[in-house]
Each structure stands twice: as structure tokens, then as C-alpha cells.
Design a protein around this motif. Sequence first.
Motif, PDB file in Angstrom:
ATOM      1  N   MET A   1      81.904  32.955  30.030  1.00 33.41           N
ATOM      2  CA  MET A   1      80.910  33.084  31.092  1.00 33.41           C
ATOM      3  C   MET A   1      81.208  32.090  32.214  1.00 33.41           C
ATOM      4  O   MET A   1      81.448  30.909  31.957  1.00 33.41           O
ATOM      5  CB  MET A   1      79.498  32.809  30.530  1.00 33.41           C
ATOM      6  N   LYS A   2      81.163  32.563  33.461  1.00 33.03           N
ATOM      7  CA  LYS A   2      81.429  31.700  34.598  1.00 33.03           C
ATOM      8  C   LYS A   2      80.272  30.725  34.832  1.00 33.03           C
ATOM      9  O   LYS A   2      79.129  30.994  34.475  1.00 33.03           O
ATOM     10  CB  LYS A   2      81.659  32.537  35.850  1.00 33.03           C
ATOM     11  N   ARG A   3      80.616  29.599  35.427  1.00 34.60           N
ATOM     12  CA  ARG A   3      79.607  28.563  35.670  1.00 34.60           C
ATOM     13  C   ARG A   3      78.447  29.102  36.503  1.00 34.60           C
ATOM     14  O   ARG A   3      77.268  28.840  36.209  1.00 34.60           O
ATOM     15  CB  ARG A   3      80.256  27.370  36.380  1.00 34.60           C
ATOM     16  N   GLU A   4      78.759  29.860  37.571  1.00 34.14           N
ATOM     17  CA  GLU A   4      77.713  30.375  38.450  1.00 34.14           C
ATOM     18  C   GLU A   4      76.770  31.306  37.700  1.00 34.14           C
ATOM     19  O   GLU A   4      75.552  31.279  37.898  1.00 34.14           O
ATOM     20  CB  GLU A   4      78.335  31.109  39.650  1.00 34.14           C
ATOM     21  N   GLU A   5      77.337  32.142  36.822  1.00 37.34           N
ATOM     22  CA  GLU A   5      76.513  33.059  36.039  1.00 37.34           C
ATOM     23  C   GLU A   5      75.627  32.294  35.070  1.00 37.34           C
ATOM     24  O   GLU A   5      74.439  32.614  34.901  1.00 37.34           O
ATOM     25  CB  GLU A   5      77.421  34.016  35.268  1.00 37.34           C
ATOM     26  N   ARG A   6      76.196  31.260  34.441  1.00 37.19           N
ATOM     27  CA  ARG A   6      75.422  30.458  33.488  1.00 37.19           C
ATOM     28  C   ARG A   6      74.276  29.736  34.201  1.00 37.19           C
ATOM     29  O   ARG A   6      73.146  29.684  33.697  1.00 37.19           O
ATOM     30  CB  ARG A   6      76.350  29.457  32.795  1.00 37.19           C
ATOM     31  N   GLN A   7      74.553  29.201  35.365  1.00 41.69           N
ATOM     32  CA  GLN A   7      73.514  28.489  36.100  1.00 41.69           C
ATOM     33  C   GLN A   7      72.413  29.432  36.567  1.00 41.69           C
ATOM     34  O   GLN A   7      71.238  29.060  36.576  1.00 41.69           O
ATOM     35  CB  GLN A   7      74.139  27.730  37.272  1.00 41.69           C
ATOM     36  N   GLN A   8      72.770  30.656  36.934  1.00 40.83           N
ATOM     37  CA  GLN A   8      71.743  31.627  37.307  1.00 40.83           C
ATOM     38  C   GLN A   8      70.868  31.974  36.118  1.00 40.83           C
ATOM     39  O   GLN A   8      69.639  32.135  36.254  1.00 40.83           O
ATOM     40  CB  GLN A   8      72.392  32.892  37.870  1.00 40.83           C
ATOM     41  N   LEU A   9      71.448  32.071  34.935  1.00 39.17           N
ATOM     42  CA  LEU A   9      70.654  32.334  33.739  1.00 39.17           C
ATOM     43  C   LEU A   9      69.721  31.167  33.430  1.00 39.17           C
ATOM     44  O   LEU A   9      68.596  31.373  32.961  1.00 39.17           O
ATOM     45  CB  LEU A   9      71.581  32.613  32.551  1.00 39.17           C
ATOM     46  N   ILE A  10      70.182  29.951  33.695  1.00 42.28           N
ATOM     47  CA  ILE A  10      69.315  28.777  33.520  1.00 42.28           C
ATOM     48  C   ILE A  10      68.124  28.865  34.472  1.00 42.28           C
ATOM     49  O   ILE A  10      66.974  28.605  34.094  1.00 42.28           O
ATOM     50  CB  ILE A  10      70.105  27.470  33.753  1.00 42.28           C
ATOM     51  N   VAL A  11      68.386  29.247  35.718  1.00 41.53           N
ATOM     52  CA  VAL A  11      67.305  29.420  36.691  1.00 41.53           C
ATOM     53  C   VAL A  11      66.319  30.481  36.208  1.00 41.53           C
ATOM     54  O   VAL A  11      65.098  30.308  36.284  1.00 41.53           O
ATOM     55  CB  VAL A  11      67.878  29.795  38.071  1.00 41.53           C
ATOM     56  N   ASN A  12      66.831  31.594  35.691  1.00 42.12           N
ATOM     57  CA  ASN A  12      65.959  32.654  35.187  1.00 42.12           C
ATOM     58  C   ASN A  12      65.070  32.154  34.049  1.00 42.12           C
ATOM     59  O   ASN A  12      63.878  32.497  33.975  1.00 42.12           O
ATOM     60  CB  ASN A  12      66.792  33.838  34.698  1.00 42.12           C
ATOM     61  N   LEU A  13      65.646  31.351  33.167  1.00 43.84           N
ATOM     62  CA  LEU A  13      64.861  30.782  32.068  1.00 43.84           C
ATOM     63  C   LEU A  13      63.783  29.838  32.587  1.00 43.84           C
ATOM     64  O   LEU A  13      62.661  29.801  32.066  1.00 43.84           O
ATOM     65  CB  LEU A  13      65.792  30.042  31.099  1.00 43.84           C
ATOM     66  N   LEU A  14      64.109  29.084  33.628  1.00 43.43           N
ATOM     67  CA  LEU A  14      63.132  28.169  34.211  1.00 43.43           C
ATOM     68  C   LEU A  14      61.980  28.922  34.863  1.00 43.43           C
ATOM     69  O   LEU A  14      60.824  28.506  34.765  1.00 43.43           O
ATOM     70  CB  LEU A  14      63.815  27.259  35.232  1.00 43.43           C
ATOM     71  N   VAL A  15      62.284  30.017  35.524  1.00 43.90           N
ATOM     72  CA  VAL A  15      61.233  30.825  36.141  1.00 43.90           C
ATOM     73  C   VAL A  15      60.278  31.344  35.073  1.00 43.90           C
ATOM     74  O   VAL A  15      59.063  31.353  35.244  1.00 43.90           O
ATOM     75  CB  VAL A  15      61.843  31.999  36.935  1.00 43.90           C
ATOM     76  N   GLU A  16      60.845  31.740  33.941  1.00 44.13           N
ATOM     77  CA  GLU A  16      60.041  32.312  32.865  1.00 44.13           C
ATOM     78  C   GLU A  16      59.272  31.264  32.079  1.00 44.13           C
ATOM     79  O   GLU A  16      58.105  31.469  31.734  1.00 44.13           O
ATOM     80  CB  GLU A  16      60.957  33.091  31.916  1.00 44.13           C
ATOM     81  N   ASN A  17      59.901  30.125  31.808  1.00 43.51           N
ATOM     82  CA  ASN A  17      59.318  29.148  30.886  1.00 43.51           C
ATOM     83  C   ASN A  17      58.942  27.813  31.517  1.00 43.51           C
ATOM     84  O   ASN A  17      58.302  26.978  30.867  1.00 43.51           O
ATOM     85  CB  ASN A  17      60.306  28.873  29.741  1.00 43.51           C
ATOM     86  N   LYS A  18      59.405  27.561  32.745  1.00 45.83           N
ATOM     87  CA  LYS A  18      59.160  26.319  33.492  1.00 45.83           C
ATOM     88  C   LYS A  18      59.966  25.129  32.986  1.00 45.83           C
ATOM     89  O   LYS A  18      60.195  24.178  33.730  1.00 45.83           O
ATOM     90  CB  LYS A  18      57.667  25.949  33.522  1.00 45.83           C
ATOM     91  N   THR A  19      60.392  25.157  31.722  1.00 47.34           N
ATOM     92  CA  THR A  19      61.222  24.082  31.183  1.00 47.34           C
ATOM     93  C   THR A  19      62.368  24.685  30.372  1.00 47.34           C
ATOM     94  O   THR A  19      62.257  25.810  29.876  1.00 47.34           O
ATOM     95  CB  THR A  19      60.422  23.129  30.273  1.00 47.34           C
ATOM     96  N   VAL A  20      63.447  23.928  30.250  1.00 42.33           N
ATOM     97  CA  VAL A  20      64.562  24.320  29.381  1.00 42.33           C
ATOM     98  C   VAL A  20      64.974  23.110  28.555  1.00 42.33           C
ATOM     99  O   VAL A  20      64.828  21.964  28.989  1.00 42.33           O
ATOM    100  CB  VAL A  20      65.774  24.865  30.179  1.00 42.33           C
ATOM    101  N   ASP A  21      65.488  23.385  27.373  1.00 44.98           N
ATOM    102  CA  ASP A  21      65.900  22.335  26.446  1.00 44.98           C
ATOM    103  C   ASP A  21      67.424  22.263  26.411  1.00 44.98           C
ATOM    104  O   ASP A  21      68.101  23.284  26.317  1.00 44.98           O
ATOM    105  CB  ASP A  21      65.350  22.629  25.050  1.00 44.98           C
ATOM    106  N   LEU A  22      67.958  21.050  26.479  1.00 45.35           N
ATOM    107  CA  LEU A  22      69.402  20.838  26.525  1.00 45.35           C
ATOM    108  C   LEU A  22      70.101  21.430  25.301  1.00 45.35           C
ATOM    109  O   LEU A  22      71.093  22.166  25.436  1.00 45.35           O
ATOM    110  CB  LEU A  22      69.697  19.340  26.629  1.00 45.35           C
ATOM    111  N   ASP A  23      69.610  21.134  24.116  1.00 46.33           N
ATOM    112  CA  ASP A  23      70.239  21.636  22.892  1.00 46.33           C
ATOM    113  C   ASP A  23      70.191  23.157  22.828  1.00 46.33           C
ATOM    114  O   ASP A  23      71.162  23.811  22.428  1.00 46.33           O
ATOM    115  CB  ASP A  23      69.550  21.046  21.652  1.00 46.33           C
ATOM    116  N   ASP A  24      69.047  23.723  23.224  1.00 51.55           N
ATOM    117  CA  ASP A  24      68.902  25.180  23.199  1.00 51.55           C
ATOM    118  C   ASP A  24      69.892  25.843  24.156  1.00 51.55           C
ATOM    119  O   ASP A  24      70.497  26.872  23.821  1.00 51.55           O
ATOM    120  CB  ASP A  24      67.473  25.567  23.577  1.00 51.55           C
TER     121      ASP A  24
END
Length: 258
Positions: free
Chosen positions: A1-24
Motif C-alpha cells: 500500500m502506498k503512503r498516500e493511500e495509507r494516510q487517506q485511510l487514516i483520515v477516514n478512520l479519524l472522521v469516523e472515530n475521531k481517534t486512532v490507536d498507534l498499535d491498531d
Amino acid sequence: MKREERQQLIVNLLVENKTVDLDDLADRFTVSKMTVHRDLDDLEQAGVLRKVRGGATIDAGTQFESDFRIRERQGHEAKVAMARSALELVEPGMTVMVNDGSMAAVLGEMLLQKRPLTVITNNAAIMERLKTETGIALIALGGIYSAKFNAYLGVVTEEALSKLSADIAFISTPAVSGRRAYHMDDNVVRTKRAMMTSSARSCLLVNHQRIGHTALHVMADLADFDAVITDSAPDTAVIDEFAQAGITLTIASEQDPT
């Protein structure tokens, strides 16, 4: 997975959950924690999130507001409700100022229902939406473009506002505590204050979830606004405090949406 794609998925998770966990995140993307750290660093530098112990969040802090691209994807129903209430303060023929922010962008589009209008704004989303519309005299404020706020800010913006006059200004805020409205960015604060100074009336828009929070800068006293609009009722103690101070609070969810 490309870095840009991974970072966009992180943004999507933040929109949904407001927080993200490093280990997860490391497990989810099958990458090292250092890779996740670098992703979060990139997104933090871009103003999208703020890192916290063990992960990241988009919840506003005293010195942090999430990127416009995040905020425009959150709480749409609340924004629509507040915008409808705000629209009741507008009559055809008026000159209206609208500030930066995703909440204000929703209101900006609704203003088409009240044309003809003169609309003064530093909000790039509103500029883009209204620039080709008939019945709208659009005055687009220049300045230094901020991708974080999707708006034009700074001395040029403030100077332009000092030469203009409006019937009403719609001002949004990410934090209200006691009888004060707050913001974490000084450039944004100065522009909002300049709009209030250049308008005969002003209306504050604030999500009820942001009542009881502060930010780095005091933007204004709530008594400086002719109306304060929120989406849902805050705590009874807040309502009582506003009433005792003579602050007009409109709760959008209690109004007839028709």
C-alpha cells in the motif's frame, strides 16, 4: 500500500472515530510502528490531526483545530439545522458576511434561497459555490490562503473588511465557555472580529458539543452577538446562564424545519 493511500485511510478512520490507536494502525496496515509514526507526523504537519500518547485525534484542543477537509465531513445534519436557523435572519436585498469554516460553507450555499443578496466572505468553499450564481453580488476577500481553514486571512483580509459594511455577519466558533467564544488561531480571530466590527448585527454559530470548551484565544464575549445559534440543547445550567446574561440562544433542533 502506498503512503498516500495509507494516510487517506487514516483520515477516514479519524472522521469516523475521531481517534486512532498507534498499535491498531500498525496491525491494520501491516507496517511498523515507526512507519505509522511518520504517517501521523506528516498528517500533523499538514494540520489534519494532533498526535496524542499512543495515537492521534481530531478533537479540537486549546491550540488545535482539525483541517477543513476533516470538518466538512463531520456533523452535516447539525450544520444544516444551524444554517436553516441562521437563514431566518436574512432577507433579500441584504448584505451578508460569512466567515471561514465548514459550518459557514453550508450556510453559504443556503443563502441562494434568499437572493438577491450581496455576500462578503473569505471562505473559499463559498466563493467557489456562489461565483457563477445570478442574484448574488459576491465580494471575495483576498489575503493569504490557508489550506487548513480553506479561507483567506491576514492583513489584506482585515484591511478589506475595514472598508466594507454589512447588515449581518455570521461567525462560527469551535469553542464556547462561560460567556466567551474562543478560537485557537490568531489570524482567524482577527478576521472574525473585523467582520463583527463591519456589520450592523452579528450571529454566532456553535455546535452544542463545543459548548464548555476553550481555545487559546478569546474571540469575543457572547454579549457582543445579537444571536447565538446551536444545533441541540446544551446542559440546563448553560441555558440558565445564558438567560441570566441576556444572551439570546436559538436551538435549531427545536425549530420547525419547514
